[in-house]
Design a protein around this motif. Structure first.
Motif, PDB file in Angstrom:
ATOM      1  N   VAL A  50      36.804  40.421  37.393  1.00  0.00           N
ATOM      2  CA  VAL A  50      37.563  40.104  36.193  1.00  0.00           C
ATOM      3  C   VAL A  50      38.888  40.855  36.271  1.00  0.00           C
ATOM      4  CG1 VAL A  50      37.632  40.213  33.674  1.00  0.00           C
ATOM      5  CG2 VAL A  50      35.455  39.818  34.839  1.00  0.00           C
ATOM      6  N   VAL A  51      39.993  40.108  36.165  1.00  0.00           N
ATOM      7  CA  VAL A  51      41.323  40.704  36.219  1.00  0.00           C
ATOM      8  C   VAL A  51      42.018  40.458  34.886  1.00  0.00           C
ATOM      9  CG1 VAL A  51      43.540  40.728  37.398  1.00  0.00           C
ATOM     10  CG2 VAL A  51      41.446  40.244  38.688  1.00  0.00           C
ATOM     11  N   ASP A  52      42.398  41.549  34.226  1.00  0.00           N
ATOM     12  CA  ASP A  52      43.121  41.478  32.959  1.00  0.00           C
ATOM     13  C   ASP A  52      44.502  42.085  33.204  1.00  0.00           C
ATOM     14  OD1 ASP A  52      44.164  41.733  30.425  1.00  0.00           O
ATOM     15  OD2 ASP A  52      42.330  42.525  29.536  1.00  0.00           O
ATOM     16  N   SER A  55      46.427  44.146  30.437  1.00  0.00           N
ATOM     17  CA  SER A  55      45.866  45.460  30.167  1.00  0.00           C
ATOM     18  C   SER A  55      45.843  46.362  31.411  1.00  0.00           C
ATOM     19  CB  SER A  55      44.421  45.328  29.660  1.00  0.00           C
ATOM     20  OG  SER A  55      44.420  44.617  28.446  1.00  0.00           O
ATOM     21  N   THR A  59      37.955  44.654  37.057  1.00  0.00           N
ATOM     22  CA  THR A  59      36.534  45.023  37.026  1.00  0.00           C
ATOM     23  C   THR A  59      35.793  44.223  38.082  1.00  0.00           C
ATOM     24  OG1 THR A  59      36.710  45.355  34.643  1.00  0.00           O
ATOM     25  CG2 THR A  59      34.502  45.179  35.565  1.00  0.00           C
TER      26      THR A  59
END
Length: 61
Positions: A50-52, A55, A59
């Motif tokens: 998971v790439v945010d 922010s 993860t």
């Protein structure tokens, strides 16, 4: 390997990554016409990434 642009050949190198104090060996894919090095592509077969970007959080679970 079959890509969105057809078949391509990649060189595969061994990379080392440290996550939470543990060191892992991962394959690193490099090829002509590939603008980015693909780190640990094989991990994505059995782990969730998971790439945010807003922010600044990445993860790998």
């Amino acid at each position: 390997m079959l890509t969105a642009q057809g078949e391509a050949e990649f060189d595969i190198y061994l990379g080392k990554v440290r996550i939470d104090g543990k060191e892992f060996d991962i394959p690193v894919h490099v090829g002509e016409g590939v603008s980015e090095v693909l780190l640990g592509r094989q991990w994505l077969k059995n782990r969730r990434l998971v790439v945010d970007m807003p922010s600044g959080v990445l993860t790998l679970g």
